[in-house]
Design a protein around this motif. Structure first.
Motif, PDB file in Angstrom:
ATOM      1  N   UNK A  14      -1.360   1.364   0.379  1.00 57.40           N
ATOM      2  CA  UNK A  14      -1.569  -0.039   0.031  1.00 57.40           C
ATOM      3  C   UNK A  14      -0.363  -0.538  -0.754  1.00 57.40           C
ATOM      4  N   UNK A  15      -0.290  -1.866  -0.866  1.00 55.67           N
ATOM      5  CA  UNK A  15       0.812  -2.510  -1.581  1.00 55.67           C
ATOM      6  C   UNK A  15       0.325  -3.176  -2.856  1.00 55.67           C
ATOM      7  N   UNK A  16      -0.776  -3.940  -2.740  1.00 53.75           N
ATOM      8  CA  UNK A  16      -1.273  -4.723  -3.868  1.00 53.75           C
ATOM      9  C   UNK A  16      -2.799  -4.622  -3.943  1.00 53.75           C
ATOM     10  N   UNK A  17      -3.329  -3.640  -4.675  1.00 49.85           N
ATOM     11  CA  UNK A  17      -4.784  -3.478  -4.746  1.00 49.85           C
ATOM     12  C   UNK A  17      -5.447  -4.682  -5.407  1.00 49.85           C
ATOM     13  N   UNK A  18      -6.449  -5.235  -4.736  1.00 49.61           N
ATOM     14  CA  UNK A  18      -7.125  -6.441  -5.214  1.00 49.61           C
ATOM     15  C   UNK A  18      -8.387  -6.096  -6.001  1.00 49.61           C
ATOM     16  N   UNK A  72     -10.697   0.872  -1.723  1.00 48.93           N
ATOM     17  CA  UNK A  72      -9.681  -0.022  -2.280  1.00 48.93           C
ATOM     18  C   UNK A  72      -9.409  -1.147  -1.289  1.00 48.93           C
ATOM     19  N   UNK A  73      -9.502  -2.398  -1.776  1.00 46.46           N
ATOM     20  CA  UNK A  73      -9.208  -3.565  -0.947  1.00 46.46           C
ATOM     21  C   UNK A  73      -7.818  -4.100  -1.282  1.00 46.46           C
ATOM     22  N   UNK A  74      -6.996  -4.235  -0.253  1.00 49.44           N
ATOM     23  CA  UNK A  74      -5.683  -4.872  -0.384  1.00 49.44           C
ATOM     24  C   UNK A  74      -5.699  -6.104   0.508  1.00 49.44           C
ATOM     25  N   UNK A  75      -5.795  -7.292  -0.102  1.00 56.39           N
ATOM     26  CA  UNK A  75      -5.837  -8.537   0.672  1.00 56.39           C
ATOM     27  C   UNK A  75      -4.480  -8.857   1.286  1.00 56.39           C
ATOM     28  N   UNK A  76      -3.414  -8.419   0.622  1.00 56.51           N
ATOM     29  CA  UNK A  76      -2.073  -8.758   1.074  1.00 56.51           C
ATOM     30  C   UNK A  76      -1.797  -8.225   2.475  1.00 56.51           C
TER      31      UNK A  76
END
Length: 359
Positions: free
Chosen positions: A83-87, A99-103
């Protein structure tokens, strides 16, 4: 009006001792590999503390129940399991971390025991604002903004399986549903059911598989949510948020809700100020206070540790070392901790049981 109505009343001044009874401080170990920035989400599960830092490190850090750093799951890229940006994240009693990454539009599953990658869950629609896991059925609840030309129309809640296949679409939102500003963890589990509070609404809804019904209607004395007409008239989100943040009306713009067996706690923003409201389920007593006006009669020498989560009917608060005024610290345990921390050290977690106002 369906659902129970709770009016917290107008803000009034209270003291630390009115709200904090039995408490425990947990200083988080500070090292080059464990330093965190701002804690966006915190969960305590099976004697481990999980922190989401989505501003400085873009990582989920894991500490022991005593604050010793154990490991972390950090941003790497867009490959399998990365992932890059965990939301936001969720923990499952089945032993999984989601883990949700919206990006990059990913929901990723890891094994809690060692944070090893298991699989990626297919999202039914791109970039949900929040999610929850229905373990009993291996389904997922997603909360979406209202988007133009979306197959969802005005529906904001989607229940889907691991393959991204839609089981139910629920809750038709209002014009405010198009705004992205809100709590990324606005779905919570309580008493074997899921509850959700949509952005810019004063209602908490109960989700029951194929239906949504109002459960609590919340009011804060003289303070209110922005008028729905504001969202209907404005052309874009920036215009709306500028009016909410800088206009002449004191509108509530952001909620964080923590529900325990005995109480409902609501942390909320008006412009850039935090407030805290509580309702005692047993006595029906309520109170409402501006955070900066909570009087430190316990000698902590710090702003009130507003709740950021709950654990075993306790509230979880955070004390940032740079907020502590050493000469004002009278609390014996906290004074002892100051000998081993600096302003650059990791935060101190505090678990506290509410005192006499909320039992």
């Amino acid at each position: 009006m369906e659902g129970m109505t709770i009016d917290f009343g107008n803000p009034r001044n209270v003291k630390f001792s009115d709200m904090i009874g039995e408490h425990t401080f947990i200083p988080l170990e500070s090292s080059d590999s464990s330093l965190v920035g701002t804690i966006g989400q915190i969960e305590i599960f099976e004697d481990r503390i999980y922190l989401l830092d989505n501003e400085k490190t873009n990582a989920i850090l894991v500490f022991s129940s005593q604050g010793k750093f154990l490991t972390k799951l950090e941003a790497q890229g867009n490959g399998p399991g990365e992932f890059i940006s965990p939301h936001a994240f969720k923990l499952s009693p089945k032993g999984y971390l989601y883990v949700l990454d919206r990006t990059i539009n990913k929901l990723i599953t890891y094994r809690l025991a060692d944070l090893s990658f298991i699989e990626e869950i297919k999202l039914p629609y791109p970039s949900p604002l929040s999610f929850a896991v229905m373990d009993t059925q291996d389904w997922f609840i997603y909360y979406y903004p209202i988007r133009e030309r979306s197959d969802l129309g005005k529906k904001q809640i989607v229940i889907a399986n691991k393959k991204g296949e839609v089981i139910h679409t629920l809750y038709e939102g209002q014009a405010s549903g198009k705004i992205l500003h809100g709590n990324p963890d606005n779905i919570y589990s309580y008493d074997n059911e899921f509850r959700i509070y949509p952005y810019f609404t004063n209602r908490i809804y109960r989700i029951q598989n194929d239906s949504v019904s109002p459960y609590y209607n919340l009011y804060w004395g003289k303070y209110k949510m922005p008028d729905e007409s504001l969202f209907e008239k404005a052309k874009d989100s920036n215009t709306i948020m500028k009016e909410i943040l800088m206009g002449d009306k004191d509108w509530i713009r952001l909620l964080y809700i923590y529900e325990t067996k005995n109480a409902l706690w609501v942390k909320y923003y008006i412009k850039r100020d935090f407030y805290l409201a509580c309702w005692d389920k047993l006595t029906q007593e309520t109170h409402n206070v501006k955070a900066e006006r909570i009087i430190d009669d316990l000698g902590w020498g710090t702003p009130f540790p507003l709740p950021v989560g709950i654990y075993n009917q306790q509230l979880i608060g955070i004390i940032y070392p740079y907020d502590i005024v050493p000469e004002k610290v009278k609390e014996e345990t906290l004074r002892g901790l100051l000998k081993h921390i600096t302003e650059e050290s990791n935060p101190i977690i505090v678990l506290y049981k509410p005192s006499k106002i909320i039992s």
